[in-house]
Design an enzyme around this catalytic site. Structure first.
Site, mmCIF file in Angstrom:
data_model
loop_
_atom_site.group_PDB
_atom_site.id
_atom_site.type_symbol
_atom_site.label_atom_id
_atom_site.label_comp_id
_atom_site.label_asym_id
_atom_site.label_seq_id
_atom_site.Cartn_x
_atom_site.Cartn_y
_atom_site.Cartn_z
ATOM 1 N N GLY A 100 1.000 -1.438 0.539
ATOM 2 C CA GLY A 100 -0.666 0.221 -0.031
ATOM 3 C C GLY A 100 0.772 1.224 -0.185
ATOM 4 O O GLY A 100 0.422 2.262 0.802
ATOM 5 N N CYS A 127 0.432 1.390 -9.543
ATOM 6 C CA CYS A 127 0.602 -0.159 -7.814
ATOM 7 C C CYS A 127 -0.780 -0.005 -8.045
ATOM 8 O O CYS A 127 -1.673 0.680 -7.798
ATOM 9 C CB CYS A 127 1.113 1.516 -6.948
ATOM 10 N N ASN A 153 4.539 -3.175 -13.681
ATOM 11 C CA ASN A 153 4.143 -3.565 -12.259
ATOM 12 C C ASN A 153 2.990 -4.578 -12.052
ATOM 13 O O ASN A 153 3.377 -5.532 -12.387
ATOM 14 C CB ASN A 153 3.331 -2.209 -11.453
ATOM 15 N N SER A 185 11.376 -9.243 -6.710
ATOM 16 C CA SER A 185 11.414 -10.261 -5.853
ATOM 17 C C SER A 185 12.205 -11.098 -5.410
ATOM 18 O O SER A 185 12.528 -11.912 -4.347
ATOM 19 C CB SER A 185 10.083 -11.545 -6.140
HETATM 20 C C1 LIG Z 1 6.533 -6.332 -1.947
HETATM 21 C C2 LIG Z 1 6.640 -5.289 -2.885
HETATM 22 C C3 LIG Z 1 6.432 -3.429 -3.040
HETATM 23 C C4 LIG Z 1 6.422 -3.023 -4.273
HETATM 24 N N1 LIG Z 1 6.583 -1.426 -4.058
HETATM 25 C C5 LIG Z 1 6.201 -0.990 -5.269
HETATM 26 C C6 LIG Z 1 6.047 -0.139 -5.623
HETATM 27 O O1 LIG Z 1 6.506 1.315 -4.079
HETATM 28 N N2 LIG Z 1 6.093 1.460 -6.678
HETATM 29 C C7 LIG Z 1 6.426 0.177 -7.688
HETATM 30 O O2 LIG Z 1 6.585 1.273 -8.172
HETATM 31 N N3 LIG Z 1 6.574 -1.068 -7.736
HETATM 32 C C8 LIG Z 1 6.524 -1.425 -6.727
HETATM 33 N N4 LIG Z 1 6.574 -3.185 -6.688
HETATM 34 C C9 LIG Z 1 6.739 -3.520 -7.781
HETATM 35 C C10 LIG Z 1 7.784 -4.226 -8.108
HETATM 36 O O3 LIG Z 1 8.966 -2.772 -8.297
HETATM 37 C C11 LIG Z 1 7.833 -4.808 -9.434
HETATM 38 O O4 LIG Z 1 7.186 -4.501 -10.649
HETATM 39 C C12 LIG Z 1 7.223 -5.852 -8.967
HETATM 40 O O5 LIG Z 1 7.394 -6.990 -8.317
HETATM 41 C C13 LIG Z 1 7.341 -7.119 -10.909
HETATM 42 O O6 LIG Z 1 8.717 -7.487 -10.597
HETATM 43 P P1 LIG Z 1 9.549 -8.992 -9.730
HETATM 44 O O7 LIG Z 1 9.026 -9.725 -10.253
HETATM 45 O O8 LIG Z 1 11.213 -8.724 -10.384
HETATM 46 O O9 LIG Z 1 9.095 -8.674 -8.166
HETATM 47 C C14 LIG Z 1 6.251 -3.734 -5.227
HETATM 48 C C15 LIG Z 1 6.472 -4.984 -4.950
HETATM 49 C C16 LIG Z 1 6.196 -5.524 -3.619
HETATM 50 C C17 LIG Z 1 6.385 -7.528 -4.256
#
Ligand SMILES: Cc1cc2nc3c(=O)[nH]c(=O)nc-3n(C[C@H](O)[C@H](O)[C@H](O)COP(=O)(O)O)c2cc1C
Length: 315
Positions: A74, A131, A191, A265
């Site tokens: 959030g 988000c 995202n 992740s």
């Molecule tokens: C715990 C968590 C917090 C995240 N917070 C943000 C954020 O503050 N802003 C944003 O643009 N993306 C946020 N994301 C999305 C990540 O930047 C990314 O786009 C998404 O996790 C997909 O990449 P991944 O599969 O390598 O994790 C968040 C993801 C996770 C898991």
């Protein structure tokens, strides 16, 4: 710094194409410094808003399958005023590009936070309009709003503006084009993907907030597909993001049209993953006698003619 993995995005030089994705390691500069020391090419901060925001209560992140997560953090963050010293500290302690992710209540506030981040030392701004479990999600679903918010931020700063898109819509191409028309210098895709996980004893959603954003291994084909779809329709560079857990995944994004990638992740498995991925890419390029990874950018589109399905049903 020229080597087979180096790349340039909107004038910013990266020693390799691996960039920390927003929000993954919270807001502490020490985590970003640790990743920089582990060899990452660039970093993105947690999305920063105008004021302290606590986000949703726990559980706000769960691992639903090996390497696949659902979160509804959030947009918890300390607010820009408290974060300015952190930007300065990260810049002082690292020598790789720092992208500050921003959000706000309206276009003017996005622009104001972006300006403050630039003055604090950010190398680029990433606009979070995507988000899935916060109010900003609605911006990234509308081409008009995406363009408007991008224009405001673009006018306010002199550094490159990245726009991070949501995959949670039918036509991502139209939003990518709107961002480009609004002056975006770079597209970041994607995202998290809207998802839901339920407790089998009670039937209640497991995350306190209910629906959350899926990240990690399961979403990679969605991210790759989004980059693949966007690539032929924009002139600006694309940074691919979503589900990267090994060096082969980076190649998929590059073939689809990405110039670089963001990793999120994967860091649940430790920062050694960076070296593992860089080593894998080095060996692959050497084996195929390729002098720079960028030679492979967009290669999947060489096959588009064979793959095209002509639409049969039209309005
Ligand atoms: C715990 C968590 C917090 C995240 N917070 C943000 C954020 O503050 N802003 C944003 O643009 N993306 C946020 N994301 C999305 C990540 O930047 C990314 O786009 C998404 O996790 C997909 O990449 P991944 O599969 O390598 O994790 C968040 C993801 C996770 C898991």
């Amino acid at each position: 710094m020229l080597n087979e993995l180096s790349c340039e995005i909107s004038g910013i030089k990266f020693k390799n194409p691996l960039i920390l994705a927003s929000g993954i390691l919270g807001v502490a500069p020490s985590s970003i410094v640790r990743l920089a020391n582990a060899g990452i090419g660039g970093t993105t901060t947690k999305s920063i808003g105008p004021r302290t925001r606590f986000g949703f209560s726990n559980p706000s992140i769960i691992e639903i399958d090996d390497g696949t997560f659902l979160n509804s953090v959030g947009l918890a963050n300390p607010g820009i005023e408290a974060f300015i010293p952190e930007i300065k500290e990260i810049k002082k302690k690292t020598n790789i590009p720092l992208i500050v992710s921003v959000f706000g209540d309206n276009p003017e506030i996005y622009a104001e936070i972006a300006k403050k981040s630039e003055l604090a030392g950010a190398d680029a701004i990433e606009i979070n309009v995507s988000c899935p479990h916060a109010e900003v999600a609605s911006i990234g679903l509308s081409a008009e709003l995406t363009k408007k918010f991008t224009e405001h931020v673009k006018k306010a700063v002199n550094i490159p503006v990245f726009v991070k898109l949501t995959p949670n819509l039918a036509n991502i191409i139209q939003i990518a084009k709107a961002a480009e028309n609004g002056g975006a210098d770079v597209i970041v895709a994607i995202n998290t993907v809207r998802g839901l996980s339920l407790d089998i004893e009670t039937g209640r959603p497991i995350l306190s907030h209910g629906i959350g954003g899926l990240s990690g291994k399961a979403i990679r084909p969605i991210g790759v597909r989004c980059v693949y779809e966007i690539y032929p329709h924009v002139k600006i560079p694309i940074i691919g993001c979503g589900g990267i857990s090994k060096w082969e995944d980076v190649l998929e994004y590059i073939y689809a049209g990405a110039t670089a990638v963001q990793l999120g992740s994967i860091f649940s498995r430790g920062e050694d993953k960076i070296i593992e991925i860089l080593d894998g890419l080095h060996i692959f390029l050497k084996k195929h006698n390729i002098s720079n990874l960028q030679e492979l950018k967009g290669k999947s589109h060489d096959f588009d003619d064979e793959l095209e399905v002509k639409p049969k049903f039209q309005n």
